[in-house]
Design an enzyme around this catalytic site. Sequence first.
Site, PDB file in Angstrom:
ATOM      1  N   CYS A 120       0.863  -1.180   0.000  1.00  0.00           N
ATOM      2  CA  CYS A 120       0.000   0.000   0.000  1.00  0.00           C
ATOM      3  C   CYS A 120       0.900   1.231   0.000  1.00  0.00           C
ATOM      4  CB  CYS A 120      -0.895   0.009   1.236  1.00  0.00           C
ATOM      5  SG  CYS A 120      -2.147   1.311   1.184  1.00  0.00           S
ATOM      6  N   CYS A 122       0.108   4.226   1.564  1.00  0.00           N
ATOM      7  CA  CYS A 122      -0.231   5.249   2.571  1.00  0.00           C
ATOM      8  C   CYS A 122       0.928   5.604   3.501  1.00  0.00           C
ATOM      9  CB  CYS A 122      -1.455   4.845   3.377  1.00  0.00           C
ATOM     10  SG  CYS A 122      -1.225   3.353   4.346  1.00  0.00           S
ATOM     11  N   LYS A 195     -11.917  -4.885   3.184  1.00  0.00           N
ATOM     12  CA  LYS A 195     -11.307  -4.011   4.176  1.00  0.00           C
ATOM     13  C   LYS A 195     -12.233  -2.817   4.399  1.00  0.00           C
ATOM     14  CE  LYS A 195      -7.248  -1.172   5.097  1.00  0.00           C
ATOM     15  NZ  LYS A 195      -5.869  -0.873   4.728  1.00  0.00           N
ATOM     16  N   LYS A 248     -11.073  -7.583   7.272  1.00  0.00           N
ATOM     17  CA  LYS A 248     -10.437  -6.665   8.219  1.00  0.00           C
ATOM     18  C   LYS A 248     -11.355  -5.503   8.522  1.00  0.00           C
ATOM     19  CE  LYS A 248      -6.518  -3.538   8.250  1.00  0.00           C
ATOM     20  NZ  LYS A 248      -5.455  -2.982   7.473  1.00  0.00           N
ATOM     21  N   SER A 274      -5.209  -2.929  15.049  1.00  0.00           N
ATOM     22  CA  SER A 274      -4.589  -2.206  16.158  1.00  0.00           C
ATOM     23  C   SER A 274      -5.580  -1.831  17.257  1.00  0.00           C
ATOM     24  CB  SER A 274      -3.879  -0.963  15.624  1.00  0.00           C
ATOM     25  OG  SER A 274      -4.784  -0.136  14.921  1.00  0.00           O
ATOM     26  N   TYR A 313      -1.346  -8.826  16.649  1.00  0.00           N
ATOM     27  CA  TYR A 313      -0.207  -8.289  17.398  1.00  0.00           C
ATOM     28  C   TYR A 313       0.063  -9.111  18.656  1.00  0.00           C
ATOM     29  CZ  TYR A 313      -1.119  -4.398  14.263  1.00  0.00           C
ATOM     30  OH  TYR A 313      -1.333  -3.643  13.134  1.00  0.00           O
TER      31      TYR A 313
HETATM   32  C1  PBG Z   1      -3.078   0.715   5.277  1.00  0.00           C
HETATM   33  C2  PBG Z   1      -3.275  -0.219   6.389  1.00  0.00           C
HETATM   34  C3  PBG Z   1      -3.949   0.083   7.560  1.00  0.00           C
HETATM   35  C4  PBG Z   1      -3.882  -1.062   8.349  1.00  0.00           C
HETATM   36  C5  PBG Z   1      -3.168  -2.022   7.657  1.00  0.00           C
HETATM   37  N1  PBG Z   1      -2.813  -1.492   6.421  1.00  0.00           N
HETATM   38  C6  PBG Z   1      -4.543   1.331   8.033  1.00  0.00           C
HETATM   39  C7  PBG Z   1      -5.541   2.035   7.248  1.00  0.00           C
HETATM   40  O1  PBG Z   1      -6.114   1.554   6.286  1.00  0.00           O
HETATM   41  O2  PBG Z   1      -5.770   3.184   7.609  1.00  0.00           O
HETATM   42  C8  PBG Z   1      -4.475  -1.152   9.709  1.00  0.00           C
HETATM   43  C9  PBG Z   1      -3.924  -2.190  10.592  1.00  0.00           C
HETATM   44  C10 PBG Z   1      -4.250  -2.009  12.016  1.00  0.00           C
HETATM   45  O3  PBG Z   1      -5.025  -1.117  12.415  1.00  0.00           O
HETATM   46  O4  PBG Z   1      -3.721  -2.800  12.801  1.00  0.00           O
HETATM   47  N2  PBG Z   1      -2.512   0.221   4.192  1.00  0.00           N
END
Ligand code: PBG
Length: 328
Positions: A120, A122, A195, A248, A274, A313
Amino acid sequence: MMFPVERPRRLRQTEVLRALVRETHVRVDQLIYPVFVRPGEGRREAITSMPGIYQWSVDTLCDHLEEVYGLGVRSFLFFGIPSHKDAGGSEAYSPDGIVQRALQAVRERLPQAVLIADLCLCEYTDHGHCGLLKGDSVDNDATIDVLARTAVVQARAGATVVAPSDMMDGRVAAIRKALDGAGFEQIPIMSYAAKYASGFYGPFREAAENTPSFGDRRAYQMDPANRREALKEVLLDLDEGADMVIVKPALPYLDVLADVKQRVTVPVAAYQVSGEFSMIRAASQMGWLDERRVVEEALLSIKRAGADMIITYFAPEVARWAQEPIVG
Ligand code: PBG
């Protein structure tokens, strides 16, 4: 007939009996441990909103993963915090970008480990969105070209699997084509197919330093209200060549997970994100929850709903608990 005929309690009398009839198990070899890697040497930076989780430099990450591997967790998901961010996310596909260096080093240390590269933009864009911008919105088709290029660089660096998490349309097909074209037809694609645009990613924003500088991700990630649409996303990704799919977050989307599991024949993963981690960790630190009990219960529920693999985690803790002798 005498009442009661059925006494389900008969099979719950001892732990040995309960274990004998247990329907679901969490297996350490089906856990995937996400890690954050940053530039530098000898570093281990705490993530305030995720107590016990760190940003590692490549050297400390290798030592940490060697230890975790020794506990029985053998699959890792890599996120990078680059030294440099720009509008095009160029460190994502730089051959000496942070994740590429980490993949090479861990591959050398742990030749058999499954190294999954999160795919990704980001973390690499200065605006924090998951792709290239056209005005204020993410340009789908320009983004998938960059993702495809990044996948090849990750494979070259030693990734066992690539995991696109951007939610652009058509990216799985583009990534498959690019990998095959570069001689990586054996590298599987684990797609974050369903997602959701979730508030549970909150702590990850601190961990991966990827907060969008404006707006949010609702124009590309899924609406939490939609259940059938998850199947549409999953089936599209499978058509395009995904080898495995991810749902997710996990706990707030167990219905989606169960639907997906029923409809597909590929392995299904769930990502305990997370926010799911931090809720349990924080409440446990306050003494309000028994961490081991609730982690095991949450992971069991994710398995029961249909996950084959769980990204969590808590993987090192679960592996440690699994080594403790059975009581009762
Ligand atoms: C972005 C990505 C995210 C997570 C994994 N890949 C965050 C988002 O989309 O804002 C989140 C993982 C987590 O919260 O543990 N590529």
